[in-house]
Motif scaffolding. Structure first.
Motif, PDB file in Angstrom:
ATOM      1  N   MET A   1       0.822  -1.208   0.000  1.00  0.00           N
ATOM      2  CA  MET A   1       0.000   0.000   0.000  1.00  0.00           C
ATOM      3  C   MET A   1       0.861   1.264   0.000  1.00  0.00           C
ATOM      4  O   MET A   1       0.527   2.269  -0.624  1.00  0.00           O
ATOM      5  N   ASN A   2       1.988   1.196   0.700  1.00  0.00           N
ATOM      6  CA  ASN A   2       2.902   2.341   0.726  1.00  0.00           C
ATOM      7  C   ASN A   2       3.412   2.646  -0.685  1.00  0.00           C
ATOM      8  O   ASN A   2       3.476   3.806  -1.108  1.00  0.00           O
ATOM      9  N   LEU A   3       3.779   1.593  -1.374  1.00  0.00           N
ATOM     10  CA  LEU A   3       4.258   1.749  -2.750  1.00  0.00           C
ATOM     11  C   LEU A   3       3.146   2.307  -3.639  1.00  0.00           C
ATOM     12  O   LEU A   3       3.389   3.152  -4.511  1.00  0.00           O
ATOM     13  N   TYR A   4       1.940   1.866  -3.408  1.00  0.00           N
ATOM     14  CA  TYR A   4       0.788   2.330  -4.184  1.00  0.00           C
ATOM     15  C   TYR A   4       0.550   3.827  -3.972  1.00  0.00           C
ATOM     16  O   TYR A   4       0.403   4.597  -4.908  1.00  0.00           O
ATOM     17  N   TYR A   5       0.549   4.249  -2.696  1.00  0.00           N
ATOM     18  CA  TYR A   5       0.307   5.664  -2.381  1.00  0.00           C
ATOM     19  C   TYR A   5       1.428   6.574  -2.879  1.00  0.00           C
ATOM     20  O   TYR A   5       1.207   7.756  -3.139  1.00  0.00           O
ATOM     21  N   SER A   6       2.631   6.031  -3.001  1.00  0.00           N
ATOM     22  CA  SER A   6       3.783   6.861  -3.351  1.00  0.00           C
ATOM     23  C   SER A   6       3.728   7.416  -4.770  1.00  0.00           C
ATOM     24  O   SER A   6       4.472   8.343  -5.099  1.00  0.00           O
ATOM     25  N   VAL A   7       2.866   6.865  -5.613  1.00  0.00           N
ATOM     26  CA  VAL A   7       2.773   7.357  -6.992  1.00  0.00           C
ATOM     27  C   VAL A   7       1.538   8.242  -7.189  1.00  0.00           C
ATOM     28  O   VAL A   7       1.128   8.510  -8.314  1.00  0.00           O
ATOM     29  N   PHE A   8       0.971   8.696  -6.069  1.00  0.00           N
ATOM     30  CA  PHE A   8      -0.198   9.570  -6.137  1.00  0.00           C
ATOM     31  C   PHE A   8       0.069  10.871  -5.370  1.00  0.00           C
ATOM     32  O   PHE A   8       0.881  10.914  -4.450  1.00  0.00           O
ATOM     33  N   LYS A   9      -0.634  11.906  -5.772  1.00  0.00           N
ATOM     34  CA  LYS A   9      -0.681  13.140  -5.000  1.00  0.00           C
ATOM     35  C   LYS A   9      -1.952  13.059  -4.174  1.00  0.00           C
ATOM     36  O   LYS A   9      -3.064  13.102  -4.708  1.00  0.00           O
ATOM     37  N   TRP A  10      -1.791  12.977  -2.844  1.00  0.00           N
ATOM     38  CA  TRP A  10      -2.937  12.710  -1.981  1.00  0.00           C
ATOM     39  C   TRP A  10      -2.686  13.329  -0.613  1.00  0.00           C
ATOM     40  O   TRP A  10      -1.563  13.308  -0.098  1.00  0.00           O
ATOM     41  N   ASN A  11      -3.728  13.878  -0.013  1.00  0.00           N
ATOM     42  CA  ASN A  11      -3.575  14.520   1.302  1.00  0.00           C
ATOM     43  C   ASN A  11      -3.832  13.560   2.460  1.00  0.00           C
ATOM     44  O   ASN A  11      -3.785  13.954   3.629  1.00  0.00           O
ATOM     45  N   GLY A  12      -4.135  12.307   2.161  1.00  0.00           N
ATOM     46  CA  GLY A  12      -4.330  11.308   3.207  1.00  0.00           C
ATOM     47  C   GLY A  12      -5.741  11.215   3.732  1.00  0.00           C
ATOM     48  O   GLY A  12      -6.060  10.322   4.510  1.00  0.00           O
ATOM     49  N   ILE A  13      -6.622  12.113   3.293  1.00  0.00           N
ATOM     50  CA  ILE A  13      -8.003  12.130   3.786  1.00  0.00           C
ATOM     51  C   ILE A  13      -9.010  12.051   2.641  1.00  0.00           C
ATOM     52  O   ILE A  13      -9.935  11.252   2.665  1.00  0.00           O
ATOM     53  N   SER A  14      -8.806  12.887   1.642  1.00  0.00           N
ATOM     54  CA  SER A  14      -9.742  12.981   0.531  1.00  0.00           C
ATOM     55  C   SER A  14      -9.826  11.675  -0.271  1.00  0.00           C
ATOM     56  O   SER A  14      -8.865  10.910  -0.332  1.00  0.00           O
ATOM     57  N   LYS A  15     -10.997  11.448  -0.871  1.00  0.00           N
ATOM     58  CA  LYS A  15     -11.168  10.282  -1.730  1.00  0.00           C
ATOM     59  C   LYS A  15     -10.522  10.495  -3.094  1.00  0.00           C
ATOM     60  O   LYS A  15     -10.282   9.541  -3.827  1.00  0.00           O
ATOM     61  N   ASP A  16     -10.259  11.742  -3.432  1.00  0.00           N
ATOM     62  CA  ASP A  16      -9.653  12.064  -4.725  1.00  0.00           C
ATOM     63  C   ASP A  16      -8.140  11.916  -4.650  1.00  0.00           C
ATOM     64  O   ASP A  16      -7.483  12.543  -3.814  1.00  0.00           O
ATOM     65  N   MET A  17      -7.599  11.098  -5.522  1.00  0.00           N
ATOM     66  CA  MET A  17      -6.157  10.874  -5.588  1.00  0.00           C
ATOM     67  C   MET A  17      -5.696  11.116  -7.026  1.00  0.00           C
ATOM     68  O   MET A  17      -6.276  10.564  -7.963  1.00  0.00           O
ATOM     69  N   THR A  18      -4.654  11.920  -7.183  1.00  0.00           N
ATOM     70  CA  THR A  18      -4.143  12.246  -8.518  1.00  0.00           C
ATOM     71  C   THR A  18      -2.885  11.441  -8.795  1.00  0.00           C
ATOM     72  O   THR A  18      -1.898  11.538  -8.059  1.00  0.00           O
ATOM     73  N   PHE A  19      -2.928  10.654  -9.873  1.00  0.00           N
ATOM     74  CA  PHE A  19      -1.758   9.840 -10.229  1.00  0.00           C
ATOM     75  C   PHE A  19      -0.653  10.745 -10.783  1.00  0.00           C
ATOM     76  O   PHE A  19      -0.864  11.506 -11.710  1.00  0.00           O
ATOM     77  N   VAL A  20       0.542  10.652 -10.186  1.00  0.00           N
ATOM     78  CA  VAL A  20       1.672  11.491 -10.629  1.00  0.00           C
ATOM     79  C   VAL A  20       2.884  10.662 -11.025  1.00  0.00           C
ATOM     80  O   VAL A  20       3.942  11.214 -11.342  1.00  0.00           O
ATOM     81  N   GLY A  21       2.744   9.347 -11.004  1.00  0.00           N
ATOM     82  CA  GLY A  21       3.860   8.485 -11.390  1.00  0.00           C
ATOM     83  C   GLY A  21       5.039   8.609 -10.425  1.00  0.00           C
ATOM     84  O   GLY A  21       4.882   8.530  -9.211  1.00  0.00           O
ATOM     85  N   PHE A  22       6.216   8.867 -11.017  1.00  0.00           N
ATOM     86  CA  PHE A  22       7.431   8.959 -10.201  1.00  0.00           C
ATOM     87  C   PHE A  22       7.779  10.409  -9.837  1.00  0.00           C
ATOM     88  O   PHE A  22       8.901  10.680  -9.412  1.00  0.00           O
TER      89      PHE A  22
END
Length: 261
Positions: A1-22
Motif C-alpha cells: 500500500m505504501n508503494l501504491y500511495y507513493s505514486v499519487f498526490k494525496w492529502n491522506g483524507i480525501s477520496k480524490d487521488m491524482t496519479f503522478v507516477g514517479f
C-alpha cells in the motif's frame, strides 16, 4: 500500500487521488532540500551516536564484568535511564538545558552554562547526541556484559600465564570472542539512530533552523503537517531502502568478523 500511495498526490483524507507516477520520487532528489538536509543530519547523527554509545557501553561493561563481586548497584545506575521513555527523557533534558543551566550560571558565573545550547545549530546537534547516548548506555552495556561473561575463563588464564598484558588480552581474546554481542549492539544502535523521532519531536522540533530535523520527523511533518501523504510515503520508501542497504552491509561485515573469530 505504501508503494501504491507513493505514486499519487494525496492529502491522506480525501477520496480524490491524482496519479503522478514517479514525480514524488523526482521531487525528493531534485526539489526537496529539507529532505536532503534531514538525511545529512540523520547520517551524521548515526555516525556519532553509534561510535560513542558503543565505545562507552563496552568500556563500562569491561569494567563491571571484571569485578570479582557482581556490582548490581553499578549496573542499575547505567541501566535505569533506559527504562525511562525518550519522551520523558527529552522533557527532563529540556529543563536541564533551559532553567537548569540558567540557575547554574547565576550560581557560578561560568559562561559554559550561558551558551544557547538548544538555540545554536551546532550545539543542538551535540545535545541530541549526549541525551540519547546517556539514555541508552545501559541497554548495550547489558548485552556486552553477557558476551564478556561467556568468554572461557581458561582461555584468559592461559593468555595471562603466557605473559599477555590486560590490554593485549582484551584486544586479542575478549573482543574477537564477543563479536556476536558487538554485532547485535551495532545493529540495534544503528537502527535506533536511523529511526530517531521522539527526541526531535519533543525537544528540538527540528530546530533551530531545521538543523536537527531527522528523516523520520521530516516524513511525519510531510504527512501530517503538510498533508502530502503521497510524497511522505515516497520518502518513507526511499528511507526504507537506504536503511536496508546500510544494515545489510553492517551485518555482513560484523558476521564475517564472527566467522574469523
Amino acid at each position: 500500500m505504501n508503494l501504491y500511495y507513493s505514486v499519487f498526490k494525496w492529502n491522506g483524507i480525501s477520496k480524490d487521488m491524482t496519479f503522478v507516477g514517479f514525480d514524488n520520487f523526482k521531487k525528493i532528489f531534485t526539489n526537496d532540500p529539507l529532505f536532503i538536509k534531514s538525511a545529512m543530519f540523520t547520517l551524521k547523527y548515526s555516525v556519532f551516536y553509534v561510535i560513542i554509545v558503543n565505545i562507552i557501553s563496552l568500556a563500562v561493561a569491561l569494567k563491571l564484568a571484571k569485578q570479582k563481586k557482581k556490582n548490581s548497584l553499578g549496573r542499575a545506575f547505567y541501566y535505569v535511564p533506559y527504562l525511562i521513555s525518550l519522551t520523558a527523557i527529552s522533557l527532563i533534558w529540556k529543563f536541564i538545558f533551559g532553567p537548569g543551566f540558567e540557575a547554574l550560571f547565576d550560581m557560578t558565573g561560568w559562561q559554559f552554562f550561558n551558551w544557547s545550547w538548544v538555540g545554536t545549530p551546532k550545539l543542538a546537534f551535540y545535545v541530541v547526541v549526549i541525551m540519547t547516548v546517556w539514555q541508552n548506555i545501559g541497554f548495550y552495556m547489558v548485552t556486552y556484559i553477557a558476551g564478556i561473561i561467556g568468554v572461557p575463563v581458561d582461555v584468559l588464564e592461559a593468555a595471562r600465564i603466557d605473559g599477555a598484558s590486560k590490554g593485549m588480552v582484551t584486544k586479542k581474546i575478549t573482543l574477537p570472542l564477543i563479536m556476536p554481542s558487538i554485532s547485535i549492539c551495532l545493529f540495534t544502535s544503528l537502527t535506533f539512530a536511523f529511526k530517531l523521532f521522539d527526541v526531535i519531536m519533543v525537544f528540538t522540533k527540528g530546530g533551530p533552523a531545521n538543523s536537527t530535523i531527522s528523516v523520520a520527523y521530516n516524513i511525519y511533518k510531510e504527512a501530517f503537517t503538510n498533508s502530502s501523504y503521497g510524497l511522505a510515503t515516497a520518502k518513507s520508501l526511499v528511507f526504507f531502502i537506504a536503511v536496508l542497504v546500510v544494515t545489510v552491509i553492517q551485518m555482513r561485515v560484523t558476521k564475517s568478523k564472527e566467522v574469523e573469530a
